[in-house]
Design an enzyme around this catalytic site. Structure first.
Site, short mmCIF file in Angstrom:
data_model
loop_
_atom_site.label_atom_id
_atom_site.label_comp_id
_atom_site.label_asym_id
_atom_site.label_seq_id
_atom_site.Cartn_x
_atom_site.Cartn_y
_atom_site.Cartn_z
N CYS A 182 3.32 1.76 2.96
CA CYS A 182 4.68 0.99 2.53
C CYS A 182 5.67 1.91 1.84
O CYS A 182 6.82 2.06 2.11
CB CYS A 182 4.32 -0.23 1.96
N ASP A 189 17.97 26.57 -27.84
CA ASP A 189 16.78 26.80 -26.83
C ASP A 189 17.13 26.38 -25.40
O ASP A 189 16.21 26.42 -24.57
CB ASP A 189 15.41 26.42 -27.37
N ASP A 222 13.73 23.47 -30.18
CA ASP A 222 14.57 22.50 -30.73
C ASP A 222 15.55 21.76 -29.76
O ASP A 222 16.06 20.68 -30.18
CB ASP A 222 15.47 22.77 -32.08
N CYS A 262 0.89 -1.16 0.20
CA CYS A 262 0.20 0.04 0.02
C CYS A 262 1.04 1.34 -0.13
O CYS A 262 2.09 1.13 0.02
CB CYS A 262 -0.73 0.05 1.20
N ASP A 295 9.52 28.54 -30.08
CA ASP A 295 10.97 28.93 -30.98
C ASP A 295 10.14 29.13 -32.34
O ASP A 295 9.21 28.40 -32.74
CB ASP A 295 11.80 27.89 -30.98
#
Length: 753
Positions: free
Chosen positions: A16, A642, A638, A13, A443
């Protein structure tokens, strides 16, 4: 700093996973840890000078679980490894079958008389109460044995003061069984001392059916859950199955069929029609139509020729080619995609961390509530068995299993669905952040536009179109200028035979002069024409306002014509911008180009705002300024020039081809150079977050409603009390409903029409 993936055993669960995560996070030398309950795995980033893999495993074992590092390389083996999810489902199925075989008669015998169903003579009547009780005891033992894992891990964690879901089940079922065993002693005592009232009372208070039914119903829920878990990673499995098992390799001048694991970089591989590409490489000779849909999501086949790159896992629909292998194994695009998706599903979204914090304290609180309720009902004068029923029901219905599955199931299905659409989401946090986007910054080159110049207009003057292109391409073939390539490509499209050029001369900043068919020819800009005394006879302003560059071509003193070249807007960019705008998202384009070109592209793409003549660092500053306005910013570029802006943005999206730099710098990678995939990614994020909220609602609602009912809050008013068996069924159903709801994401389709 090193990052290692581990398989973690024993978690059941979110309590845990939270304990493993918190236990490791506070250790010196461990920088970051993320535990995934769905895949029973974790990723750990640690300082190799302070921490080791062996030490991490020891810490996990001290917490109460076991761990082992995942192997980084794929073993060369002919048999397919057993799928972990399928193995888990099969194991749970076996446990369920055994449980049902003994629980069905257990339930029938214990509830038979109550439901007016006939029982065998040796089990009915007060005289056979001892036989009746002992038969139920024997039928319960195999159910407890086959489901002993709940007791082993549950009590182990309880003794480590880290109770989990298994602890709740173990206490609830164990208490019911122990009370049943105690009742057998009381029945035996009653027979021995002639106290038939005691025999009657305790023969009615046997809890063996509750002990067996709790375990069986929870195992039933776990079985359905395990089956559903297997379906959550279908997209990843499909990717893993793409790579062919064998490949045809040229070695020593002979064709050999070898296992794909034996391919090495530099091998020449032959791919025939209908065959799969076994690795990444470049076509040496031949031609093919490649189905890349599994990698990029592109539905139409892509034409490939000599010099083109091909990706492992794609399918050669028609044609024949030889390829030079450039990348194998984990270095291939397909392997990187699988690794990215795996990392994304192993990471945690902020909303999941909140759920983990809640569940981390939930189990101890539930145990406390059960004990308090047990004591209160005894103090109020109710019998011991009534108080025990209340306590067991609280423990069983409160298991926070559904809470732990609410987020990772949706994240896994969502990232898998993204991968099948060519959208690689690197982290769950990026997937969550994306749904709240305020601004998308684009861009220009390669994102809004095609990223490479093409011929847009051919304007013949003293020659027809074919002759103009023939002479233009013949001259430009001598040049290495970027604007020469689209002209040559246009001539090749028309299958024109180029002419020989003599006396070639390059005029810097102006163009080319050469002799074709014995006549002096010119190719270049307006300045070259003016220097040669040739009247261009055309106004540039109409073309430059559209972002086009004009090249003039003349023969002797006569203008042959003009060719316009531009980096054109992609066919889908305008549609994508419109859809983002309709979603209430502001769209801004950033470019290093001049203002004239930027304005032309802005109009063509339907953008409201653009910033021209900006440097890479300026892009990062603009993104930062937008974030200061409390806006969530998505940067799309790209992944190369950038990179600063991609790293600064709340979510960085790299568009195009999935290059190494793009994968490193961005949070999301789009395998197709298509802005519509940005729209799809945001829509997918919204769908996943909506699904997670639904899952958390269902996970919490069972506990919010179930605990007060189980505690007997409404008993004095309406006589409403929850039976432990019904509590077990409700708890199991909550887990199954959460996983099933997450699976609906498999049917997600982008709204692009």
């Amino acid at each position: 700093m090193d990052r290692v993936f581990f398989d973690v055993m024993g978690m059941s669960c979110s309590a845990c996973s939270a304990r493993v995560e918190n236990g490791l996070a506070k250790i010196d030398g461990i920088e970051e840890v993320s535990v995934n309950l769905l895949t029973n795995s974790m990723s750990v980033s640690f300082d190799t000078k302070k921490m080791s893999i062996e030490r991490i495993i020891e810490i996990v074992e001290d917490i109460g679980y076991s761990a082992s590092p995942r192997t980084a390389t794929v073993k060369k083996e002919k048999t397919t490894p057993v799928d972990a999810a399928q193995a888990g489902a099969q194991s749970m199925r076996n446990r369920l079958v055994v449980s049902l075989v003994f629980t069905v008669p257990l339930f029938y015998i214990s509830m038979g008389e109550m439901l007016a169903m006939p029982l065998p003579g040796f089990l009915s009547g007060m005289a056979n109460a001892g036989v009746y009780a002992f038969t139920l005891f024997l039928l319960t033992l195999p159910v407890l044995f086959v489901n002993r894992k709940y007791f082993e891990t549950g009590f182990k964690n309880l003794f480590h003061f880290t109770p989990n879901m298994d602890s709740l089940i173990a206490i609830g079922s164990g208490a019911a069984f122990i009370y049943g065993a105690f009742a057998i002693y009381k029945i035996a005592w009653g027979f021995g001392h002639g106290d038939m009232a005691m025999v009657h009372r305790y023969s009615m208070d046997l809890y063996f059916e509750s002990a067996g039914m709790i375990l069986t119903l929870i195992t039933l829920g776990k079985f359905f859950e395990a089956r559903a878990k297997g379906r959550t990673s279908e997209a990843i499995k499909k990717l893993m199955d793409l790579s062919p098992k064998t490949a045809i390799v040229l070695r020593g001048g002979l064709e050999q069929e070898i296992p794909v694991e034996d391919i090495v970089t530099g091998d020449v591989v032959i791919v025939k029609a209908g065959g799969s590409v076994p690795a990444d490489g470049v076509i040496l000779e031949g031609y093919a139509s490649i189905d890349e849909s599994a990698i990029t999501g592109e539905s139409l086949p892509v034409e490939k020729k000599e010099g083109d790159k091909v990706t492992g896992g794609t399918v050669n629909q028609s044609g024949y080619f030889k390829m030079d292998v450039k990348a194998i194994g984990e270095n291939t695009t397909l392997s990187r995609i699988i690794r990215l998706v795996d990392e994304a599903t192993s990471s945690k979204a902020p909303i999941a961390k909140l759920a983990d914090k809640v569940s981390g304290v939930f189990v101890p609180v539930v145990i406390s509530i059960a004990i308090i309720a047990f004591i209160i009902w005894l103090v109020l004068g109710y019998p011991f068995d009534f108080a025990l029923t209340v306590a067991i029901s609280i423990l069983v219905i409160s298991c926070p299993c559904a809470l732990g599955l609410a987020t990772p199931t949706a994240i896994m299905v969502g990232t898998g669905k993204g991968a099948s659409n060519g959208i690689l989401i690197k982290s769950a946090e990026a997937l969550e952040t994306l749904h709240g986007t305020h601004v998308v910054v684009l861009d220009k080159t390669g994102t809004v536009t095609e990223g490479k110049p093409v011929v847009t207009d051919v304007i013949p003057k003293a020659a027809d179109k074919e002759e103009l292109l023939c002479i233009a391409a013949s001259l430009e073939k001598m040049s290495g200028h970027p604007l020469a390539l689209p002209i040559i490509a246009e001539a090749e499209t028309l299958n024109l035979s180029l002419k020989e050029v003599k006396d070639y001369k390059l005029v810097p900043g102006q163009g080319i002069i050469g002799t074709v068919d014995g006549i002096r020819c010119f190719a270049g800009n307006l300045k070259l024409m003016m220097e040669a005394g040739i009247d261009p006879g055309i106004q540039e302003s109409g073309f430059t306002s559209d972002g086009k560059t004009l090249l003039y071509f003349a023969r002797a003193s006569e203008l042959l014509g003009v060719i316009a070249i531009a980096d054109i807007v992609k066919p889908t960019s305008k549609d994508a911008v419109a859809k983002l705008t309709n979603m209430g998202i502001e769209v801004i384009m950033l470019t290093g180009d001049n203002k004239g070109t930027a304005e032309a592209i802005r109009k063509q793409a339907g953008l409201a705002k653009t910033c021209a003549e900006v440097l890479p660092e300026d892009k990062e500053r603009i993104v930062r300024d937008l974030q200061k306005e409390d806006k969530k910013v998505v940067m799309v570029g790209d992944g190369i020039n950038d990179a600063p802006a991609l790293a600064r943005a709340d979510v960085g999206i790299a568009i195009g081809a999935g290059t190494d730099i793009a994968i490193e710098s961005a949070d999301i990678v789009l395998m197709k150079s298509d802005l519509l995939d940005v729209v799809t990614a945001i829509q997918l994020s919204k769908s996943v977050m909506r699904n997670i909220r639904q899952n958390l609602f269902w996970a919490f609602i069972y506990n919010i409603v179930g605990i007060p009912v189980a505690a007997g809050v409404f008993y004095s008013v309406w006589g409403l009390l929850l039976n432990p068996m019904i509590a077990a069924a409700a708890m199991s159903f909550s887990s199954v409903s959460v996983v099933t709801n997450a699976l609906r994401l498999r049917f997600f389709k982008p709204r692009l029409k």
